[in-house]
Design an enzyme around this catalytic site. Structure first.
Site, PDB file in Angstrom:
ATOM      1  N   LYS A 286     -53.295-100.486 119.237  1.00  0.00           N
ATOM      2  CA  LYS A 286     -54.039 -99.557 119.817  1.00  0.00           C
ATOM      3  C   LYS A 286     -54.613-100.601 121.564  1.00  0.00           C
ATOM      4  O   LYS A 286     -55.043-100.866 121.310  1.00  0.00           O
ATOM      5  CB  LYS A 286     -55.194 -99.241 119.075  1.00  0.00           C
ATOM      6  CG  LYS A 286     -55.537 -97.470 118.781  1.00  0.00           C
ATOM      7  CD  LYS A 286     -56.098 -97.668 117.550  1.00  0.00           C
ATOM      8  CE  LYS A 286     -57.242 -96.181 117.707  1.00  0.00           C
ATOM      9  NZ  LYS A 286     -57.323 -95.344 116.991  1.00  0.00           N
ATOM     10  N   GLU A 371     -62.948 -86.122 104.300  1.00  0.00           N
ATOM     11  CA  GLU A 371     -64.123 -85.370 103.891  1.00  0.00           C
ATOM     12  C   GLU A 371     -64.735 -85.272 102.526  1.00  0.00           C
ATOM     13  O   GLU A 371     -65.345 -85.062 101.525  1.00  0.00           O
ATOM     14  CB  GLU A 371     -63.956 -84.110 104.704  1.00  0.00           C
ATOM     15  CG  GLU A 371     -64.533 -84.801 106.149  1.00  0.00           C
ATOM     16  CD  GLU A 371     -62.971 -85.219 106.834  1.00  0.00           C
ATOM     17  OE1 GLU A 371     -61.926 -85.199 106.077  1.00  0.00           O
ATOM     18  OE2 GLU A 371     -62.859 -85.814 107.649  1.00  0.00           O
ATOM     19  N   ARG A 399     -63.181 -78.514 105.555  1.00  0.00           N
ATOM     20  CA  ARG A 399     -62.299 -79.197 104.069  1.00  0.00           C
ATOM     21  C   ARG A 399     -63.304 -79.537 103.368  1.00  0.00           C
ATOM     22  O   ARG A 399     -62.458 -79.012 102.298  1.00  0.00           O
ATOM     23  CB  ARG A 399     -62.217 -80.689 104.978  1.00  0.00           C
ATOM     24  CG  ARG A 399     -61.271 -80.761 106.017  1.00  0.00           C
ATOM     25  CD  ARG A 399     -59.315 -81.087 105.571  1.00  0.00           C
ATOM     26  NE  ARG A 399     -58.238 -81.010 107.247  1.00  0.00           N
ATOM     27  CZ  ARG A 399     -57.695 -82.017 106.944  1.00  0.00           C
ATOM     28  NH1 ARG A 399     -57.883 -83.100 106.904  1.00  0.00           N
ATOM     29  NH2 ARG A 399     -56.838 -81.542 107.577  1.00  0.00           N
TER      30      ARG A 399
HETATM   31  C1  LIG Z   1     -59.827 -84.226 109.004  1.00  0.00           C
HETATM   32  C2  LIG Z   1     -60.814 -84.815 110.041  1.00  0.00           C
HETATM   33  N1  LIG Z   1     -61.538 -86.203 110.252  1.00  0.00           N
HETATM   34  C3  LIG Z   1     -61.959 -86.690 110.942  1.00  0.00           C
HETATM   35  C4  LIG Z   1     -61.079 -86.854 112.310  1.00  0.00           C
HETATM   36  C5  LIG Z   1     -61.744 -87.798 113.391  1.00  0.00           C
HETATM   37  N2  LIG Z   1     -60.287 -88.393 113.553  1.00  0.00           N
HETATM   38  C6  LIG Z   1     -59.478 -88.194 114.483  1.00  0.00           C
HETATM   39  S1  LIG Z   1     -58.125 -89.360 115.181  1.00  0.00           S
HETATM   40  C7  LIG Z   1     -58.766 -89.812 113.700  1.00  0.00           C
HETATM   41  C8  LIG Z   1     -57.730 -91.645 113.305  1.00  0.00           C
HETATM   42  C9  LIG Z   1     -57.295 -91.721 113.169  1.00  0.00           C
HETATM   43  O1  LIG Z   1     -56.266 -92.886 112.593  1.00  0.00           O
HETATM   44  P1  LIG Z   1     -55.201 -93.391 112.898  1.00  0.00           P
HETATM   45  O2  LIG Z   1     -54.762 -92.242 112.365  1.00  0.00           O
HETATM   46  O3  LIG Z   1     -54.157 -94.625 112.324  1.00  0.00           O
HETATM   47  O4  LIG Z   1     -54.255 -92.740 113.810  1.00  0.00           O
HETATM   48  P2  LIG Z   1     -54.467 -93.668 115.443  1.00  0.00           P
HETATM   49  O5  LIG Z   1     -55.887 -93.200 116.293  1.00  0.00           O
HETATM   50  O6  LIG Z   1     -54.933 -94.861 115.042  1.00  0.00           O
HETATM   51  O7  LIG Z   1     -53.486 -93.866 116.148  1.00  0.00           O
HETATM   52  C10 LIG Z   1     -59.998 -89.589 113.198  1.00  0.00           C
HETATM   53  C11 LIG Z   1     -60.886 -90.408 112.289  1.00  0.00           C
HETATM   54  C12 LIG Z   1     -60.080 -86.130 112.639  1.00  0.00           C
HETATM   55  N3  LIG Z   1     -59.442 -85.145 113.652  1.00  0.00           N
HETATM   56  N4  LIG Z   1     -59.340 -84.898 111.740  1.00  0.00           N
END
Ligand SMILES: Cc1ncc(C[n+]2csc(CCOP(=O)(O)OP(=O)(O)O)c2C)c(N)n1
Length: 628
Positions: A286, A371, A399
């Site tokens: 990242k 959630e 959700r």
């Molecule tokens: C239902 C939901 N909960 C929380 C989020 C907030 N959120 C956006 S990106 C993320 C992390 C995603 O991590 P990952 O899939 O590993 O992608 P990375 O950013 O590490 O590439 C979160 C928790 C969201 N978009 N949707």
């Protein structure tokens, strides 16, 4: 990076241009795209670290697959900047997240290459399964690719999809972008399992070792190796019986170096040849290519504008945000009450719970992007005598609607829900608007629904919510406070009691974040001869019926103001209550938000466009009085 003139990026008009490039040129393009993303995000803000981590994956996908015939689906969608840049939106990308400009998430209306709108996590695998099943029914031939992060994989929906994918065995290529991070460090058993898969790099090593031993075994060695997939299967089953994806019926490949274009292209080409579901575990970093983001991927996950040289945010006002007041208050309360437990669904910093997690690690739970689970987890804790405070953004709590109903409200379980980012949310577009919570909460049995007018009232509300002995939701915006001094001593707000802020002839009842705008509007209108009392409702449920009935004049006017969808919202609650009284012949104006039109931009810009800034309130009330 080369001079402006020699930039490969300038020659990229669409994905077909990627396919002509050599590996060396692709790698230069990756460098140029990174520099471009950093430059733009430093000005506009945006999801920097995830996008920097996904540059090579995006390039390799567009190199191997033919978008839009082949369907590429991005989970969450926050990592799609490279995809946007190379699918004809290179210049518009300068204005990503701006108005006018393009969205920071995939949006179908924006490009034929964005085949699925996203913003909420963990939906890509299910959607991919839909596309793949449709492909089979329609006897079409194209690839279906889903890109999901290790964070996105913590969401239950991903596993519901894997359950069907492994069973139905349609050809789907799942690219699992593993970087150990959700927004914060990914947590949980699944995360541990993935890091075990990655860290060993054991599978390839063991396979090579077994191969070299077999080569030297006369007669049986080579025939065994030549079994190909069967040979690989045997190795996996013998040495790694727990390979969970394989057990589910999904071919597993990995770990692959997710920044090596050569390796990625090779495995994607291989996956194309396999006629069934495949999961490719790609290991990425990242923030790749920008040291401040590598060192602090969490802050740069959704970065505010920053200075490229130092990585420091450009502006840091002194007024605390609602999130930080929430976080401080929970810490303050938890110091005196060891029954308090804080829960987040993968947003420890965003929800302001960072300090709490540091001070009370044993009472802090990040459950991943889960959630629904978070709500039921809180339910069990509460039934066992603890006082869970569950902090989930308004849009993501959608959700867990059934869990709120079935596992909390029907049993009348005291859990406090802190709904951050309630109301208009800047920059991220429609998927992130926190506009529905008043509606989806106010009809749940036993649920208390409230919103503070400012950051000081927020702290009193959190304190009070813990005493109500019912489920209680507090909504507050993604914003800085008003700079109101925070009272040292927390105060109990009587349940269902509103307060009057101004007297007047007719009545304006404002809820939460709209109270001060309503007050301002009332003061402006007073000078024009429209006299409105202003009530800070505090509670959408239970309403302060007594005070409202006291202040309403028969044949008078009632105006309600809320930062939420009007249909079924706070204004509707007031209207229903007054209708039930049956004795007023009222003029009634409900001001709130529409169902669908959410332009990009900053909060002020969006409020202006939707006529819910102070000026808009004045205009609408004036017009209403004009028509009477
Ligand atoms: C239902 C939901 N909960 C929380 C989020 C907030 N959120 C956006 S990106 C993320 C992390 C995603 O991590 P990952 O899939 O590993 O992608 P990375 O950013 O590490 O590439 C979160 C928790 C969201 N978009 N949707």
């Amino acid at each position: 990076m080369g001079s402006e003139m020699s930039r490969i990026l300038d020659t990229i008009k669409g994905p077909q241009d990627i396919k002509k490039l050599s590996l060396r040129q692709l790698s230069q393009l990756a460098t140029e795209i990174r520099a471009y993303i950093i430059e733009v995000v430093s000005r506009n803000g945006g999801h920097l670290s995830s996008n920097l981590g996904a540059v090579e994956i995006s390039l390799a996908l567009h190199y191997v697959f033919n978008s839009p015939q082949d369907k590429i689906i991005w989970d969450v969608g926050h990592q799609c900047y490279t995809h946007k840049i190379i699918t004809g939106r290179k210049d518009q990308f300068r204005n990503v997240r701006r108005n006018p400009g393009i969205y920071g998430f995939p949006v179908r209306e924006e490009s034929e290459h964005d085949i699925y709108n996203t913003g909420h996590a963990s939906t890509a695998l299910s959607a991919a399964m839909g596309f793949a099943t449709a492909r089979a029914r329609k006897k079409e031939k194209h690839e279906v690719v889903a890109v999901v992060g290790d964070g996105g994989l913590t969401g239950g929906i991903s596993w519901e999809a894997l359950n069907q994918i492994g069973h139905q065995r349609e050809k789907i290529i799942i690219v699992l972008n593993y970087n150990e991070m959700s927004i914060s460090y990914n947590v949980g058993a699944l995360s541990k399992y993935l890091s075990y898969l990655v860290s060993g790099r054991y599978y390839l090593r063991v396979k090579d070792q077994v191969k070299s031993i077999l080569k030297s075994v006369p007669l049986v060695g080579w025939p065994l190796i030549k079994l190909g997939r069967a040979f690989e299967e045997a190795i996996k089953k013998t040495f790694f019986p727990g390979l969970v994806f394989e057990e589910l019926g999904i071919k597993y490949t990995g770990p692959v170096q997710g920044h090596s274009l050569g390796s990625l292209i090779e495995v994607f080409e291989d996956a194309k040849k396999y006629d069934g579901p495949t999961l490719i575990l790609c290991v990425t970093q990242k923030g790749r290519g920008y040291t401040p983001a590598i060192n602090n991927p969490e802050r740069f996950h959704s970065a505010k504008p920053f200075d490229v040289k130092t990585g420091r945010p450009l502006s840091q006002g002194k007024v605390p945000s609602y999130s930080s007041v929430f976080g401080q208050t929970v810490v303050k309360l938890a110091r005196k009450d060891n029954k308090i437990i804080a829960i987040t669904a993968a947003m420890p910093e965003g929800t302001g719970l960072g300090a709490f997690s540091g001070e009370f690690p044993g009472r802090f739970f990040d459950v991943g992007i889960a959630e629904q689970h978070a709500v039921d987890f809180a339910s069990g804790l509460s039934l066992s005598g603890f006082k869970p405070i569950t902090a989930i953004y308004s849009t993501f709590l959608q959700r867990a609607y059934d869990q709120l109903y079935h596992d909390i409200c029907l049993m009348d379980i005291p859990v406090v829900f802190a709904l951050d980012r309630a109301g208009i949310v800047p920059d991220d577009g429609p998927t992130h608007q926190g506009i529905n919570d008043i509606v989806y909460l106010r009809h749940l049995p036993n649920m208390i629904v409230m919103a503070p007018k400012d950051e000081n009232e927020l702290q009193h509300m959190i304190y009070s919510a813990l005493t109500y002995k019912h489920p209680a939701a507090i909504r507050f915006p993604k914003a800085k406070g008003f700079g109101i001094p925070l009272d040292e001593k927390l105060r109990l707000l009587p349940l269902g009691k509103a307060e009057m802020l101004k007297e007047g002839r007719d009545l304006m009842i404002a809820y939460g974040s709209m109270v001060y705008s309503a007050l301002e509007a009332a003061e402006i209108l007073e000078k024009e001869g429209i006299s409105l009392a202003v009530m800070n409702a505090r509670f959408a449920k239970p309403l302060d019926e007594k005070l409202i009935l006291d202040k309403v004049r028969p044949k008078g006017t009632v105006v309600t103001v809320e930062e939420g969808v009007i249909a079924g919202g706070f204004g509707s609650a007031v209207r229903e209550m007054l209708d039930n009284e049956g004795k007023f012949d009222l003029c009634f104006l409900r001001i709130g938000l529409p169902l669908d039109i959410y332009p990009l931009g900053k909060i002020d810009q969006i409020k202006k466009a939707l006529h819910v800034d102070t000026e808009g309130l004045c205009r609408r009330i004036r017009d209403f009085y004009g028509k009477k």
